[in-house]
Design a protein around this motif. Sequence first.
Motif, PDB file in Angstrom:
ATOM      1  N   ALA A 287       0.948  -0.812  -0.072  1.00 17.41           N
ATOM      2  CA  ALA A 287       0.084  -0.146   0.487  1.00 17.41           C
ATOM      3  C   ALA A 287       0.697   1.423  -0.062  1.00 17.41           C
ATOM      4  CB  ALA A 287      -1.481   0.330   0.969  1.00 17.41           C
ATOM      5  N   GLY A 288       0.372   2.603  -0.012  1.00 17.00           N
ATOM      6  CA  GLY A 288       0.700   3.709  -0.477  1.00 17.00           C
ATOM      7  C   GLY A 288       0.169   4.444   0.815  1.00 17.00           C
ATOM      8  N   ILE A 289       1.127   5.460   1.381  1.00 14.53           N
ATOM      9  CA  ILE A 289       0.629   6.364   2.680  1.00 14.53           C
ATOM     10  C   ILE A 289       0.201   7.659   2.451  1.00 14.53           C
ATOM     11  CG2 ILE A 289       1.823   7.872   4.058  1.00 14.53           C
ATOM     12  CD1 ILE A 289       1.115   5.267   5.817  1.00 14.53           C
ATOM     13  N   LYS A 290      -1.009   8.387   2.646  1.00 15.64           N
ATOM     14  CA  LYS A 290      -1.834   9.411   2.814  1.00 15.64           C
ATOM     15  C   LYS A 290      -1.121  10.279   3.898  1.00 15.64           C
ATOM     16  CE  LYS A 290      -5.136  11.401   0.290  1.00 15.64           C
ATOM     17  NZ  LYS A 290      -6.131  11.646  -0.596  1.00 15.64           N
ATOM     18  N   ALA A 291      -0.373  11.367   4.071  1.00 16.86           N
ATOM     19  CA  ALA A 291      -0.005  12.170   5.126  1.00 16.86           C
ATOM     20  C   ALA A 291      -1.078  13.378   5.230  1.00 16.86           C
ATOM     21  CB  ALA A 291       1.447  12.689   5.504  1.00 16.86           C
ATOM     22  N   TYR A 292      -2.346  13.325   6.412  1.00 18.34           N
ATOM     23  CA  TYR A 292      -2.627  14.276   6.564  1.00 18.34           C
ATOM     24  C   TYR A 292      -2.507  15.173   8.083  1.00 18.34           C
ATOM     25  CZ  TYR A 292      -6.894  12.656   3.824  1.00 18.34           C
ATOM     26  OH  TYR A 292      -7.744  12.202   3.659  1.00 18.34           O
ATOM     27  N   LEU A 293      -2.531  16.751   7.526  1.00 15.89           N
ATOM     28  CA  LEU A 293      -1.311  17.734   8.032  1.00 15.89           C
ATOM     29  C   LEU A 293      -2.837  18.684   8.364  1.00 15.89           C
ATOM     30  CD1 LEU A 293       2.033  18.051   6.605  1.00 15.89           C
ATOM     31  CD2 LEU A 293       1.436  16.510   7.855  1.00 15.89           C
ATOM     32  N   LEU A 294      -2.279  19.435   9.686  1.00 16.79           N
ATOM     33  CA  LEU A 294      -3.633  20.220   9.804  1.00 16.79           C
ATOM     34  C   LEU A 294      -2.724  21.510   9.901  1.00 16.79           C
ATOM     35  CD1 LEU A 294      -6.480  20.891  11.823  1.00 16.79           C
ATOM     36  CD2 LEU A 294      -4.446  20.087  13.492  1.00 16.79           C
ATOM     37  N   LEU A 295      -3.196  23.480   9.756  1.00 18.38           N
ATOM     38  CA  LEU A 295      -2.832  24.103   9.073  1.00 18.38           C
ATOM     39  C   LEU A 295      -3.703  24.701  10.601  1.00 18.38           C
ATOM     40  CD1 LEU A 295      -1.266  26.597   7.814  1.00 18.38           C
ATOM     41  CD2 LEU A 295      -3.654  26.733   6.733  1.00 18.38           C
ATOM     42  N   LYS A 296      -2.565  24.510  11.585  1.00  9.83           N
ATOM     43  CA  LYS A 296      -2.873  26.096  13.008  1.00  9.83           C
ATOM     44  C   LYS A 296      -3.898  25.786  13.890  1.00  9.83           C
ATOM     45  CE  LYS A 296      -4.182  31.108  13.706  1.00  9.83           C
ATOM     46  NZ  LYS A 296      -4.616  31.864  13.081  1.00  9.83           N
ATOM     47  N   PRO A 297      -3.383  24.378  14.376  1.00 16.72           N
ATOM     48  CA  PRO A 297      -3.472  24.194  15.395  1.00 16.72           C
ATOM     49  C   PRO A 297      -3.382  25.381  16.353  1.00 16.72           C
ATOM     50  CG  PRO A 297      -1.139  23.307  15.544  1.00 16.72           C
ATOM     51  CD  PRO A 297      -1.797  23.643  14.090  1.00 16.72           C
ATOM     52  N   PRO A 298      -4.439  25.320  17.974  1.00 15.69           N
ATOM     53  CA  PRO A 298      -4.452  26.240  18.561  1.00 15.69           C
ATOM     54  C   PRO A 298      -3.086  26.303  19.382  1.00 15.69           C
ATOM     55  CG  PRO A 298      -5.352  24.168  19.744  1.00 15.69           C
ATOM     56  CD  PRO A 298      -5.225  23.891  18.073  1.00 15.69           C
ATOM     57  N   PHE A 299      -3.018  27.069  19.771  1.00 21.95           N
ATOM     58  CA  PHE A 299      -2.280  27.964  20.713  1.00 21.95           C
ATOM     59  C   PHE A 299      -0.356  28.494  19.827  1.00 21.95           C
ATOM     60  CE2 PHE A 299      -3.993  24.339  23.001  1.00 21.95           C
ATOM     61  CZ  PHE A 299      -3.900  25.712  24.119  1.00 21.95           C
ATOM     62  N   LEU A 300      -0.598  27.985  18.397  1.00 20.58           N
ATOM     63  CA  LEU A 300       0.611  28.782  17.098  1.00 20.58           C
ATOM     64  C   LEU A 300      -0.476  30.150  16.525  1.00 20.58           C
ATOM     65  CD1 LEU A 300       1.422  25.295  15.223  1.00 20.58           C
ATOM     66  CD2 LEU A 300       3.042  26.725  17.562  1.00 20.58           C
ATOM     67  N   SER A 301       0.498  30.833  16.468  1.00 22.48           N
ATOM     68  CA  SER A 301       0.712  32.349  15.476  1.00 22.48           C
ATOM     69  C   SER A 301      -0.114  31.782  14.276  1.00 22.48           C
ATOM     70  CB  SER A 301       1.411  33.533  15.538  1.00 22.48           C
ATOM     71  OG  SER A 301       2.955  32.550  15.645  1.00 22.48           O
ATOM     72  N   GLU A 302      -0.208  32.738  13.626  1.00 16.16           N
ATOM     73  CA  GLU A 302      -0.402  32.426  11.787  1.00 16.16           C
ATOM     74  C   GLU A 302       0.646  32.126  11.489  1.00 16.16           C
ATOM     75  OE1 GLU A 302      -3.289  32.321   9.047  1.00 16.16           O
ATOM     76  OE2 GLU A 302      -3.231  33.034  10.806  1.00 16.16           O
ATOM     77  N   SER A 303       2.069  33.126  11.826  1.00 18.95           N
ATOM     78  CA  SER A 303       3.581  32.999  11.266  1.00 18.95           C
ATOM     79  C   SER A 303       4.071  31.515  11.845  1.00 18.95           C
ATOM     80  CB  SER A 303       4.613  33.952  11.241  1.00 18.95           C
ATOM     81  OG  SER A 303       4.464  34.061  13.059  1.00 18.95           O
ATOM     82  N   GLU A 304       3.596  31.047  12.969  1.00 18.16           N
ATOM     83  CA  GLU A 304       4.378  29.394  13.676  1.00 18.16           C
ATOM     84  C   GLU A 304       3.675  28.602  12.336  1.00 18.16           C
ATOM     85  OE1 GLU A 304       5.208  31.221  17.726  1.00 18.16           O
ATOM     86  OE2 GLU A 304       3.777  30.285  17.880  1.00 18.16           O
ATOM     87  N   ALA A 305       2.607  28.637  12.597  1.00 21.61           N
ATOM     88  CA  ALA A 305       1.515  27.059  11.634  1.00 21.61           C
ATOM     89  C   ALA A 305       1.553  27.485  10.452  1.00 21.61           C
ATOM     90  CB  ALA A 305       0.021  28.212  11.797  1.00 21.61           C
ATOM     91  N   VAL A 306       2.214  28.067   9.583  1.00 17.97           N
ATOM     92  CA  VAL A 306       2.361  28.864   8.212  1.00 17.97           C
ATOM     93  C   VAL A 306       3.599  27.562   7.981  1.00 17.97           C
ATOM     94  CG1 VAL A 306       3.205  29.745   6.227  1.00 17.97           C
ATOM     95  CG2 VAL A 306       0.863  29.992   7.331  1.00 17.97           C
TER      96      VAL A 306
END
Length: 356
Positions: free
Chosen positions: A210-229
């Motif tokens: 099988a292959g892998i597909k990774a799900y990522l989360l942009l801007k969880p709580p406690f990060l600023s916008e720039s930190e999240a990016v």
Amino acid sequence: MSKPSPEVYEQGRGMDAHNRVMRSIRAEKEKHYDPHEPTRVWIDEDNTPDGVRQSLTIILNTGGCRWARAGGCTMCGYVAESVEGGSVSHEALMDQIEVCLEHEREEADEKSPLIKIYTSGSFLDEREVGAESRRAIAETFADRERIVVESLPDFVEGERVADFTDRGLETDVAVGLETATDRVRRDCVNKYFEFSDFIEASEAATTAGAGIKAYLLLKPPFLSESEAVEDMKRSVRRCAEYAHTVSMNPTNVQRYTMVDELYFRGGYRPPWLWSVAEVLESTADADAIVVSDPVGHGSERGPHNCGGCDDRLQRAIKDFDLRQDPSVFEQVSCECKATWEAVMARETGYNMPLAR
């Protein structure tokens, strides 16, 4: 490999407070769900390693994510849509599959080559979807081209994946990694596993064909916008070493979550759509298909800009998903981009968004 039991993970790993809060929030749930009806089903198009394909996306209604029952992730409210009691029978799950097939017959001119199956937790967790149901679902879709199933790393075992690959299905295991940064995953998302567990799961899936597909989360709580990016840019490139597709999901504010509590008190703003575009544009050369599907775009509780350009930028993001051409973002402009740039440069205060 780590096991998501509260007896282990609520003690001494910085999760005690998160889990206590999350359990109290989830206890507010009042709505109940029919175990014979899927949570959602829809037809769409997706970019795959074999090209763009029509997809049938299924969200099965199960007994819910076991980690969420311990407290769970700070942003995830999907467990609130689960059936009471912790389990759903084989017969009820197959009834859900039949509802989804009927939807496909009504809404599509032909069978979808790509099937995507999700639950509120892990499809490969046999507490949610038993072995009998998993094998029956694999047989039901054996005539399709590709199938995607989502799971936490703990449950990615060769024989479970082989139920699909042995039938000739191109199979992808989608892992909700959220970030390649262990500290952010632990402290901001409240997920118990480490990046090394993701690598181990990817190796198990690969061994099973099988292959892998990774799900990522942009801007969880406690990060600023720039930190999240910046965290997303690093995470996309690191995940591309193990996954053929990386899907970046901008956080939206769901009920019965810590993010909802923060949002209500003015302590959280969903990510800007400009941030989504920035990550996609800057990682377009990564050695993977990089996509994003901003759920709830343009709403106050979803990823949004000023309201005037949200739909145009969303269309550009969808266009990028299918063509992987970063030049699509050059076609969208708006005065609010200057506000976003100011936020990126100046928003440094802990949990204090500069702009709504």
